[in-house]
Enzyme design. Structure first.
Site, short mmCIF file in Angstrom:
data_model
loop_
_atom_site.label_atom_id
_atom_site.label_comp_id
_atom_site.label_asym_id
_atom_site.label_seq_id
_atom_site.Cartn_x
_atom_site.Cartn_y
_atom_site.Cartn_z
N LYS A 1 42.08 44.39 55.14
CA LYS A 1 40.87 44.39 54.30
C LYS A 1 39.92 45.43 54.87
O LYS A 1 39.52 45.35 56.03
CB LYS A 1 40.23 43.01 54.31
CG LYS A 1 38.94 42.95 53.49
CD LYS A 1 38.41 41.53 53.39
CE LYS A 1 37.15 41.44 52.56
NZ LYS A 1 36.70 40.05 52.39
N ARG B 1 29.71 40.85 45.43
CA ARG B 1 28.59 40.24 46.18
C ARG B 1 27.47 39.85 45.24
O ARG B 1 26.79 38.85 45.46
CB ARG B 1 28.13 41.20 47.28
CG ARG B 1 29.19 41.29 48.39
CD ARG B 1 28.90 42.30 49.47
NE ARG B 1 30.10 42.47 50.31
CZ ARG B 1 30.31 43.50 51.12
NH1 ARG B 1 29.40 44.46 51.22
NH2 ARG B 1 31.41 43.55 51.83
N LYS C 1 30.03 45.47 57.48
CA LYS C 1 31.03 44.55 58.04
C LYS C 1 32.05 45.32 58.88
O LYS C 1 33.19 44.90 59.04
CB LYS C 1 31.69 43.76 56.91
CG LYS C 1 30.68 42.92 56.09
CD LYS C 1 31.36 41.95 55.13
CE LYS C 1 30.32 41.04 54.44
NZ LYS C 1 30.94 40.02 53.58
N GLU D 1 47.86 45.20 61.82
CA GLU D 1 47.24 43.97 61.30
C GLU D 1 48.27 43.12 60.56
O GLU D 1 48.33 41.90 60.73
CB GLU D 1 46.08 44.31 60.35
CG GLU D 1 44.81 44.80 61.03
CD GLU D 1 44.00 43.64 61.63
OE1 GLU D 1 44.49 42.51 61.67
OE2 GLU D 1 42.87 43.91 62.08
N LYS E 1 43.46 45.35 50.54
CA LYS E 1 42.25 45.29 49.73
C LYS E 1 41.25 46.32 50.20
O LYS E 1 41.05 46.41 51.42
CB LYS E 1 41.68 43.88 49.85
CG LYS E 1 40.39 43.64 49.13
CD LYS E 1 39.92 42.24 49.37
CE LYS E 1 38.50 42.09 48.88
NZ LYS E 1 37.88 40.88 49.36
N SER F 1 36.24 44.15 42.67
CA SER F 1 35.18 44.16 41.67
C SER F 1 34.70 45.56 41.34
O SER F 1 34.40 45.86 40.18
CB SER F 1 34.02 43.31 42.16
OG SER F 1 33.54 43.80 43.40
N TYR G 1 40.66 41.18 38.01
CA TYR G 1 39.77 40.59 37.02
C TYR G 1 40.24 40.91 35.60
O TYR G 1 39.70 40.39 34.64
CB TYR G 1 38.33 41.09 37.25
CG TYR G 1 37.84 40.76 38.66
CD1 TYR G 1 37.41 39.46 38.97
CD2 TYR G 1 37.87 41.70 39.68
CE1 TYR G 1 37.01 39.14 40.25
CE2 TYR G 1 37.47 41.40 40.97
CZ TYR G 1 37.04 40.10 41.25
OH TYR G 1 36.65 39.78 42.53
#
Ligand SMILES: NCC(=O)CCC(=O)O
Ligand SMILES: [Mg+2]
Length: 336
Positions: A204, A214, A228, A244, A259, A285, A324
């Site tokens: 990610k 968000r 982040k 990872e 992602k 998104s 989505y």
């Protein structure tokens, strides 16, 4: 040139196979099917509530009763699973994210309601603390604002267990703490949840494409310019994603995820090629918003562009896509 004449024009005319629909269909290497689609949904407290999300035209936050109506349609379309994202009221957020593992929390109640009404629909829950912290970070912070790994992981285990107890089929840790897959797997095994699958958000990235999400879950304002980057990955890196994924698989992940999606198809390809495990991608998104904006402006054609964007994930090696557009795509696939 010591090349075989057989390789040269006109013996090879690539356009022969492209000439007709039947031969184009015969040599088509990848297909998108409804079985590839996971639909992310936003859930609200209350009853009979439906809210538009400004930066995600066409997507709504729904209260559980309305989500059940939506789920009926998804099951009829043949969509295998939904990923649920609760919108946490501000007064339930805290520094230690206690609401994340409340057995009567919104995610837990939604899971129970969905599994009761539609046992055949896979329910995926989000394991991360950002919807529940006052500051919008995915974990517990120290005085300097640094997200503390092992303290956070202990809470993630409690959260994942509360989801499994509510009936979640798949828990999906999206937090990027080190060692959380092993900790969650141990917790699940110890509590007898041997069938609960883990879909690890393994690679990610600290991406700018999450902005509309968000807004949707109401964690944007809280984050206040903080990023982040101390836990999500640097968009510059690819080898790191492989490490990872390797760790998450060793720790007991059943599926791994990359992602965002479209800007990271090279990572999807590498992961699928190097590990050969169930590999998922999240068309996030921001990708949805970009497509929607161009389509709504008349700059891109709706159906062909969306379907091309999804097929590209299949070509890159994804076994499934969180998108989505899942409902819309499933409707088009059914009409075909
Ligand atoms: N943990 C889930 C997400 O962060 C989704 C991001 C997006 O759709 O932008
Ligand atoms: Mg990791």
């Amino acid at each position: 040139m010591a090349q075989s004449g057989l390789d040269l024009f006109p013996y090879t005319r690539m356009r022969r196979m492209r000439r007709d629909d039947f031969s184009r269909r015969l040599m088509s290497e990848n297909q998108l099917s409804v079985n590839d689609l996971i639909y992310p949904v936003f859930v609200l407290e209350g009853e009979n509530r439906r809210e538009a999300i400004e930066s995600m035209p066409g997507i709504e936050r729904l209260s559980i009763d309305l989500l059940l109506e939506e789920a009926k349609e998804l099951v009829t379309l043949g969509i295998p699973a939904v990923a649920i994202f609760p919108v946490t009221p501000t007064e339930k957020k805290s520094l230690h994210a206690e609401e994340a593992y409340n057995t009567e929390g919104l995610a837990q109640r939604t899971t129970r309601a969905l599994k009761e009404a539609f046992p055949e629909l896979g329910v995926i829950t989000d394991v991360a603390l950002d919807p529940f912290t006052t500051h919008g970070q995915d974990g517990i912070i120290d005085d300097s604002g640094y997200v503390v790994n092992d303290v956070t992981t202990e809470i993630l285990v409690q959260q994942a267990l509360s989801h499994a107890e509510a009936g979640a089929d798949i828990v999906a840790p999206s937090d990027m703490m080190d060692g959380r897959i092993a900790a969650i797997r141990d917790g699940l095994e110890q509590q007898g949840h041997v069938h609960t699958r883990i879909m690890a958000y393994s690679a990610k990235y600290a991406s700018s494409y999450y902005g509309p999400f968000r807004d949707a879950v109401g964690s944007a304002g809280n984050l206040k310019g903080a990023d982040k980057k101390t836990y999500q990955m640097d968009p510059a890196n690819s080898d790191e994603a492989i490490r990872e994924v390797a760790l998450d698989l060793q720790e007991g992940a059943d599926m791994v995820m990359v992602k965002p999606g479209m800007p990271y198809l090279d990572i999807v390809k590498r992961v699928k090629t190097e590990f050969g495990v169930p590999t998922f991608a999240y068309q996030v998104s921001g990708e949805y918003a970009m497509h929607r904006a161009a389509i709504d402006n008349g700059w891109l054609a709706e159906q062909p562009t969306i379907m091309e964007s999804l097929l590209a994930f299949k070509r890159a090696g994804a076994d499934g896509i969180l998108t989505y557009f899942a409902k819309q795509a499933a409707q088009w696939l059914q009409q075909k």
